[in-house]
Design an enzyme around this catalytic site. Structure first.
Site: not given
Length: 316
Positions: A177, A226, A296
């Protein structure tokens, strides 16, 4: 310090695209909360974008908005320019053997469906990610065992001076990520390498992904992607669940009962409500497991302290 919108707009260069002032961002984000952007700029094409960046002072904050799925705009809004890449940046084309050129403004789902139409496999996972290709590049988005880094060949980006960069996948410095490229670079397109596949198999896999999302995530709610990245060797949702935060609410904001790494606006929530309920879960996890969950979802706007949260160091 408050920004004079009139003065900001007057400080911006002439463009071929569209510039609007005082634009509500709650209408274009999935959470449907948050204040306005001082200025919204939709460039006509890459040249327009490059000229704008070249002629705009770097003291003026700039933020690129995708489909608004991975974004929490604070109630005070954004003091600066939000850039939104429109139709010109959303094109998808087959440019060679199993190679797709995709605009950064194209949604991940659009790219997956185009690949399906062409009988190409490898992009099915994108159908399960609620975002745009530009966002996928920035955060190495992934789902169902794959990441954008698995299929990326190269990408085009512009820096704050309007300089064009052609970047190979290796130069991204991808990790979970995350990518190592400068945070103020704006992606405009990418080249993806896929493989020949069987149409029924591709369609079946995408249908399975859609069903899995429907069964496990609050996809029909005012939600986002998320909330927190998974810590090494752990799952964020399991940690949140373990500290009793499943279903936790503040005002009309709630941690989803269905999947507790998702936040929900049940109607009438403020951005502050949503952030507070997430931070409470984050606090509990840190206290119980000595693990600091990393956001995130991007939080855009000023904190009560006045610090901006679209900076890299504020996304932890």
């Amino acid at each position: 310090m408050a920004v004079n919108i009139q003065s900001l707009a007057e400080a911006l260069p002439e463009v071929k695209g569209r510039i609007k002032r005082d634009v509500p961002l709650s209408k274009v984000t999935w959470f449907q909360v948050g204040g306005p952007a001082d200025v919204l700029f939709k460039p006509a094409d890459e040249t327009d974008l490059a000229d704008f960046l070249k002629s705009t002072s770097e003291d003026i904050p700039v933020f690129v908005l995708g489909v608004g799925s991975n974004l929490l705009v604070r109630d005070s809004g954004f003091r600066g320019v939000v850039i939104r890449l429109g139709r010109e940046f959303s094109k998808i084309a087959l440019i060679g053997e199993n190679l797709l050129c995709v605009g950064a403004g194209a949604s991940d789902l659009q790219v997956a469906r185009y690949a399906e139409e062409k009988g190409l496999t490898g992009a099915e996972f994108l159908s399960g990610i609620p975002g745009s290709i530009g966002g996928a590049l920035r955060m190495n988005a992934g789902a169902y065992g794959n990441e954008i880094s698995d299929i990326l060949v190269s990408a085009t980006a512009y820096d704050r001076q309007g300089i064009r960069h052609e970047v190979s996948a290796e130069e991204f410095g991808f990790s979970y990520r995350h990518c190592e490229l400068p945070g103020d670079w704006i992606f405009t397109e990418a080249v993806l390498k896929l493989s020949e596949g069987e149409a029924p198999s591709i369609s079946r896999k995408m249908a399975e992904i859609a069903k899995t999302r429907e069964d496990s995530q609050p996809v029909r709610s005012r939600t986002g992607g998320s909330t927190f990245a998974n810590p090494p060797g752990k799952k964020a949702w399991e940690l949140i669940d373990a500290v009793g935060a499943r279903g936790l609410s503040k005002g009309a904001a709630q941690i989803s009962e269905k999947h507790c790494n998702f936040l929900i606006n049940n109607g009438g929530a403020t951005a502050a409500d949503i952030e507070r309920v997430a931070e409470e879960a984050r606090r509990r996890v840190f206290k119980e497991f000595d693990t600091l969950l990393r956001w995130e979802i991007v939080r855009l706007g000023e904190k009560e302290t006045g610090a901006m949260t679209n900076k890299k160091e504020d996304r932890s």
